[in-house]
Design a protein around this motif. Structure first.
Motif, PDB file in Angstrom:
ATOM      1  N   LEU A  90     -27.959   1.168  -0.223  1.00  0.00           N
ATOM      2  CA  LEU A  90     -29.286   0.919  -0.763  1.00  0.00           C
ATOM      3  C   LEU A  90     -29.728  -0.474  -0.340  1.00  0.00           C
ATOM      4  O   LEU A  90     -28.954  -1.429  -0.447  1.00  0.00           O
ATOM      5  CB  LEU A  90     -29.262   0.986  -2.288  1.00  0.00           C
ATOM      6  N   ALA A  91     -30.960  -0.604   0.126  1.00  0.00           N
ATOM      7  CA  ALA A  91     -31.550  -1.920   0.376  1.00  0.00           C
ATOM      8  C   ALA A  91     -32.757  -2.090  -0.533  1.00  0.00           C
ATOM      9  O   ALA A  91     -33.515  -1.137  -0.758  1.00  0.00           O
ATOM     10  CB  ALA A  91     -31.968  -2.065   1.836  1.00  0.00           C
ATOM     11  N   TYR A  92     -32.919  -3.300  -1.060  1.00  0.00           N
ATOM     12  CA  TYR A  92     -34.022  -3.614  -1.969  1.00  0.00           C
ATOM     13  C   TYR A  92     -34.671  -4.913  -1.518  1.00  0.00           C
ATOM     14  O   TYR A  92     -34.003  -5.940  -1.371  1.00  0.00           O
ATOM     15  CB  TYR A  92     -33.494  -3.739  -3.401  1.00  0.00           C
ATOM     16  N   SER A  93     -35.976  -4.877  -1.338  1.00  0.00           N
ATOM     17  CA  SER A  93     -36.695  -6.034  -0.797  1.00  0.00           C
ATOM     18  C   SER A  93     -36.834  -7.164  -1.799  1.00  0.00           C
ATOM     19  O   SER A  93     -36.995  -8.319  -1.403  1.00  0.00           O
ATOM     20  CB  SER A  93     -38.088  -5.615  -0.331  1.00  0.00           C
ATOM     21  N   GLY A  94     -36.795  -6.860  -3.139  1.00  0.00           N
ATOM     22  CA  GLY A  94     -37.315  -7.837  -4.076  1.00  0.00           C
ATOM     23  C   GLY A  94     -38.773  -8.102  -3.721  1.00  0.00           C
ATOM     24  O   GLY A  94     -39.474  -7.200  -3.250  1.00  0.00           O
ATOM     25  N   ASP A  95     -39.257  -9.305  -3.926  1.00  0.00           N
ATOM     26  CA  ASP A  95     -40.580  -9.700  -3.448  1.00  0.00           C
ATOM     27  C   ASP A  95     -40.395 -10.496  -2.168  1.00  0.00           C
ATOM     28  O   ASP A  95     -39.697 -11.520  -2.163  1.00  0.00           O
ATOM     29  CB  ASP A  95     -41.298 -10.562  -4.487  1.00  0.00           C
ATOM     30  N   SER A  96     -41.025 -10.059  -1.103  1.00  0.00           N
ATOM     31  CA  SER A  96     -40.780 -10.694   0.187  1.00  0.00           C
ATOM     32  C   SER A  96     -41.967 -10.507   1.110  1.00  0.00           C
ATOM     33  O   SER A  96     -42.604  -9.448   1.111  1.00  0.00           O
ATOM     34  CB  SER A  96     -39.534 -10.081   0.845  1.00  0.00           C
ATOM     35  N   GLY A  97     -42.236 -11.526   1.908  1.00  0.00           N
ATOM     36  CA  GLY A  97     -43.078 -11.360   3.066  1.00  0.00           C
ATOM     37  C   GLY A  97     -42.230 -10.869   4.229  1.00  0.00           C
ATOM     38  O   GLY A  97     -40.996 -10.777   4.137  1.00  0.00           O
ATOM     39  N   PRO A  98     -42.857 -10.542   5.356  1.00  0.00           N
ATOM     40  CA  PRO A  98     -42.091 -10.123   6.531  1.00  0.00           C
ATOM     41  C   PRO A  98     -41.153 -11.235   6.978  1.00  0.00           C
ATOM     42  O   PRO A  98     -41.551 -12.401   7.066  1.00  0.00           O
ATOM     43  CB  PRO A  98     -43.178  -9.861   7.587  1.00  0.00           C
TER      44      PRO A  98
END
Length: 251
Positions: free
Chosen positions: A157-165
């Motif tokens: 599983l991958a999770y971005s959290g809050d992120s820009g590119p």
């Protein structure tokens, strides 16, 4: 199935009726981890597990829609009859404990020692929780922020959290079976450094990373989840769905 992800909340930047802010219950190899503790998610968590069974909490960053319900959890564990067998490991940005202490008007963090065992995250952090391996990367945001890659029994599983590119986000998502990714903004401002993803950004990361499925979450007020998911799907070209409260993916 080696990993199961239950969505507790998806709203941004504030909770809505039936929609808490960001939060998830991650299960794998007998371990249970509360991933992000946005406003309203402690109640949602109790619909799916006994919180005293948690093995850890993992917090991506110190915006209230991702950590504020740790205040509710502290009351539950300390005063609400939810007795933990031992202080619960909490992985988050280094300032997390002090931020919570400030909320409670306490001069130091010692009053939480019997409930939470704070452990700071950093880029490249790796921790084994039971049979779950949690790997953390620093991602681009307007505060210190992290994304997560969880592995168990060959499932990822991958999770971005809050992120820009950013390259770290591509690395986190590489080959993941499920990529849980924010699509918070409709478009980027011309003079702004992107600190969130558009739906097209989320789809492009999923395409480059070769993920099995893209699960769109944390859709902001300028979009609807349905529109964001459709736009992300067009950019990805693969299986794409909307994260919905109470939904579980097992893989």
């Amino acid at each position: 199935m080696a990993i199961a992800l239950t969505v507790l909340g998806t709203a941004s930047p504030h909770p809505q009726p039936g929609r808490p802010c960001s939060g998830h219950l991650l299960r794998g190899g007998g371990a249970e981890v509360w991933v992000d503790a946005g406003t309203g998610t402690f109640a949602a968590l109790q619909e799916h597990t006994d919180p005293t069974r948690l093995d850890a909490i993992w917090v991506s960053h110190l915006h209230a829609d991702h950590y504020a319900d740790l205040t509710a959890a502290l009351y539950g564990f300390a005063h609400g009859g939810l007795t933990l067998p031992a202080p619960l490991p909490v992985y988050g940005p280094p300032e997390l404990a002090r931020r919570l202490a400030g909320f409670f008007g306490q001069p130091d963090t010692g009053f939480m020692a019997g409930v939470f065992d704070f452990r700071p995250l950093y880029d490249g952090h790796e921790e084994r929780v039971g049979e779950l391996v949690l790997r953390t990367r620093a991602v681009v945001h307007d505060v210190e922020a992290y994304g997560l890659r969880a592995e168990c029994g060959g499932s990822v599983l991958a999770y971005s959290g809050d992120s820009g590119p950013c390259p770290a986000l591509d690395e986190l998502a590489s080959g993941a079976d499920l990529f849980l990714c924010e699509a918070d903004v409709d478009r980027h401002g011309e003079s702004e450094r992107p600190v969130h993803l558009t739906p097209e950004d989320a789809g492009a990361v999923a395409r480059r990373a070769g993920v099995g499925e893209l699960l769109v979450t944390h859709v902001g007020p300028t979009l609807t989840p349905q529109t964001a998911t459709a736009r992300a799907a067009d950019a990805f070209g693969g299986r794409t769905a909307t994260a919905r409260e109470g939904g579980t993916r097992a893989f």
